[in-house]
Enzyme design. Sequence first.
Site, PDB file in Angstrom:
ATOM      1  N   CYS A 124      38.495  26.653  46.406  1.00 15.30           N
ATOM      2  CA  CYS A 124      36.949  26.591  46.840  1.00 15.30           C
ATOM      3  C   CYS A 124      36.158  25.484  46.510  1.00 15.30           C
ATOM      4  CB  CYS A 124      36.221  27.840  46.012  1.00 15.30           C
ATOM      5  SG  CYS A 124      37.357  29.640  46.337  1.00 15.30           S
ATOM      6  N   HIS A 163      28.629  27.620  45.660  1.00 16.26           N
ATOM      7  CA  HIS A 163      29.602  28.209  46.105  1.00 16.26           C
ATOM      8  C   HIS A 163      29.252  29.996  46.113  1.00 16.26           C
ATOM      9  CE1 HIS A 163      33.480  29.884  46.908  1.00 16.26           C
ATOM     10  NE2 HIS A 163      34.044  30.077  45.864  1.00 16.26           N
ATOM     11  N   ASN A 190      33.409  35.562  50.476  1.00 21.09           N
ATOM     12  CA  ASN A 190      33.677  34.334  49.837  1.00 21.09           C
ATOM     13  C   ASN A 190      34.609  33.402  50.866  1.00 21.09           C
ATOM     14  OD1 ASN A 190      35.065  32.167  48.454  1.00 21.09           O
ATOM     15  ND2 ASN A 190      35.458  33.204  46.610  1.00 21.09           N
TER      16      ASN A 190
HETATM   17  O1  UT7 Z   1      36.029  31.483  44.423  1.00 21.37           O
HETATM   18  C1  UT7 Z   1      36.886  31.974  43.447  1.00 21.37           C
HETATM   19  C2  UT7 Z   1      37.367  33.142  43.744  1.00 21.37           C
HETATM   20  N1  UT7 Z   1      37.114  34.504  42.866  1.00 21.37           N
HETATM   21  C3  UT7 Z   1      36.182  34.768  42.307  1.00 21.37           C
HETATM   22  O2  UT7 Z   1      34.950  34.441  42.083  1.00 21.37           O
HETATM   23  C4  UT7 Z   1      36.415  36.071  41.627  1.00 21.37           C
HETATM   24  C5  UT7 Z   1      35.692  36.625  40.405  1.00 21.37           C
HETATM   25  N2  UT7 Z   1      35.912  37.898  39.842  1.00 21.37           N
HETATM   26  C6  UT7 Z   1      35.202  38.664  40.538  1.00 21.37           C
HETATM   27  O3  UT7 Z   1      34.284  38.461  41.509  1.00 21.37           O
HETATM   28  C7  UT7 Z   1      35.480  40.133  39.960  1.00 21.37           C
HETATM   29  O4  UT7 Z   1      36.123  40.173  38.803  1.00 21.37           O
HETATM   30  C8  UT7 Z   1      35.940  41.154  41.050  1.00 21.37           C
HETATM   31  C9  UT7 Z   1      34.932  41.529  42.279  1.00 21.37           C
HETATM   32  C10 UT7 Z   1      37.040  40.619  41.834  1.00 21.37           C
HETATM   33  C11 UT7 Z   1      36.515  42.518  40.469  1.00 21.37           C
HETATM   34  O5  UT7 Z   1      35.267  43.198  39.820  1.00 21.37           O
HETATM   35  P1  UT7 Z   1      35.385  43.515  38.080  1.00 21.37           P
HETATM   36  O6  UT7 Z   1      34.168  44.161  37.859  1.00 21.37           O
HETATM   37  O7  UT7 Z   1      35.950  42.344  37.299  1.00 21.37           O
HETATM   38  O8  UT7 Z   1      36.261  44.562  38.318  1.00 21.37           O
HETATM   39  P2  UT7 Z   1      37.772  44.959  37.693  1.00 21.37           P
HETATM   40  O9  UT7 Z   1      38.681  44.107  38.141  1.00 21.37           O
HETATM   41  O10 UT7 Z   1      37.538  44.860  35.992  1.00 21.37           O
HETATM   42  O11 UT7 Z   1      38.225  46.448  37.743  1.00 21.37           O
HETATM   43  C12 UT7 Z   1      37.402  47.668  37.627  1.00 21.37           C
HETATM   44  C13 UT7 Z   1      37.935  48.953  38.062  1.00 21.37           C
HETATM   45  C14 UT7 Z   1      39.324  49.081  37.740  1.00 21.37           C
HETATM   46  O12 UT7 Z   1      39.907  50.313  37.705  1.00 21.37           O
HETATM   47  P3  UT7 Z   1      39.811  50.832  36.283  1.00 21.37           P
HETATM   48  O13 UT7 Z   1      40.914  50.142  35.668  1.00 21.37           O
HETATM   49  O14 UT7 Z   1      38.589  50.567  35.531  1.00 21.37           O
HETATM   50  O15 UT7 Z   1      40.085  52.346  36.449  1.00 21.37           O
HETATM   51  C15 UT7 Z   1      39.941  48.575  39.159  1.00 21.37           C
HETATM   52  O16 UT7 Z   1      41.305  49.189  39.701  1.00 21.37           O
HETATM   53  O17 UT7 Z   1      37.688  48.708  39.529  1.00 21.37           O
HETATM   54  C16 UT7 Z   1      39.002  49.052  40.152  1.00 21.37           C
HETATM   55  N3  UT7 Z   1      38.879  48.137  41.474  1.00 21.37           N
HETATM   56  C17 UT7 Z   1      38.391  48.749  42.776  1.00 21.37           C
HETATM   57  N4  UT7 Z   1      37.961  50.063  42.868  1.00 21.37           N
HETATM   58  C18 UT7 Z   1      37.494  50.083  44.066  1.00 21.37           C
HETATM   59  C19 UT7 Z   1      39.487  47.020  41.503  1.00 21.37           C
HETATM   60  N5  UT7 Z   1      39.151  46.692  42.983  1.00 21.37           N
HETATM   61  C20 UT7 Z   1      38.559  47.611  43.701  1.00 21.37           C
HETATM   62  C21 UT7 Z   1      38.066  47.799  44.946  1.00 21.37           C
HETATM   63  N6  UT7 Z   1      37.515  49.212  45.040  1.00 21.37           N
HETATM   64  N7  UT7 Z   1      38.218  46.946  45.758  1.00 21.37           N
END
Ligand code: UT7
Length: 339
Positions: A125, A266, A296
């Site tokens: 990125c 970004h 993104n």
């Molecule tokens: O350019 C660099 C690239 N990457 C980034 O900048 C990514 C940085 N990270 C993020 O933006 C966030 O971590 C995400 C948006 C990817 C995820 O958000 P989060 O608040 O960190 O969610 P999480 O991974 O902690 O997951 C929370 C819950 C989980 O369920 P449980 O275990 O709490 O029951 C996941 O299984 O959300 C669930 N989950 C989803 N639910 C619905 C994960 N992905 C999804 C989804 N839809 N797409």
Amino acid sequence: MNASDLTAGFNRGVRIAGTGSAVPDRVLSNHDLAKMMDTSDEWIQQRTGIRERRICDPEKGEGTLWLSEQAAALALEDAGLTGADVDLVIVATVTMEMTCPSTAARLAGKLGATPAGAFDITAACCGFMYALNLADSLIRVGRANRILIVGCDCMSSIIDYDDRSVSILFGDAAGSAVLEAVDDPTRGSVYQSLQADGRGWPSLYIPREASQIAAGDEDNPIKLGNLRMNGREVYKFAVTRFQRAIKDAFEKTGLEPDEFGAFICHQSNARIIESAVEKLGLPDEKVYVNIDRYGNSSAGSVGLCLDQMRKAGRIDESKPTMLVAFGGGMTWASSVWRH
Ligand code: UT7
């Protein structure tokens, strides 16, 4: 510190002669994703700020080279130049269709930029930022007079759409700029940083073979050849490094947030940008956000924002612009640009 102290030792500066950007027509909305996997528009909007993203249609020949060519052609047109006028073409991408020849060499061939040098760089990125800072330096020291840079990623080509944790974030886009030498050394990138911490690679990577899978990631169902991400780790890294990069730029230039005309960040997650705005007191109206429409787009993101902001008259060129990114590697980079 003023701009002439920061650029002491250089007798040339750099200007942005033109910009261009391109996205595919095909829209992939959160509602479309909710039909393909267990997710919802509400979850995606709340956690990321994304409503929709654009993705290429490979059956129509759309991909990284195709997007790059459109963005670059628009940047050259904006600059009133042709491919023959540039001495170097740099494409930043992690989704090159071929590693040999480089996307840049094929792009240069298509644009008639012969015998300009051409190569690709990969900084995920941060790709556009790495290309911008590198091109600025090459022009400053007199190794080139005009450089065409492109940041482009066709993320849909490396996404496993059976997986909801990564696929919802990314879209496809290209952003391009033509950079040109000027006599005034206080124009261009008056402060820049290019940094990386390779120890964090397992947070964001694309394994080609099973032997490349990071320890602890063996049970991840994402198919080989596709992007894997530890979202929480990247989020923590992003919030701290991204803000540190912006703070460093303030400290090294002696500039305050309200002395900037624009902040081009970004587009990784709206919450990461909001946190920087809040913690660092960035003027909200000067911080561009288009992640709601494009997701993104990795190396495409900063160049896409730059072009959209320039064309919308949202860059106050009487003041410096801050450009900043972070990404896989892990990498991070910034540039304080005086127009
Ligand atoms: O350019 C660099 C690239 N990457 C980034 O900048 C990514 C940085 N990270 C993020 O933006 C966030 O971590 C995400 C948006 C990817 C995820 O958000 P989060 O608040 O960190 O969610 P999480 O991974 O902690 O997951 C929370 C819950 C989980 O369920 P449980 O275990 O709490 O029951 C996941 O299984 O959300 C669930 N989950 C989803 N639910 C619905 C994960 N992905 C999804 C989804 N839809 N797409």
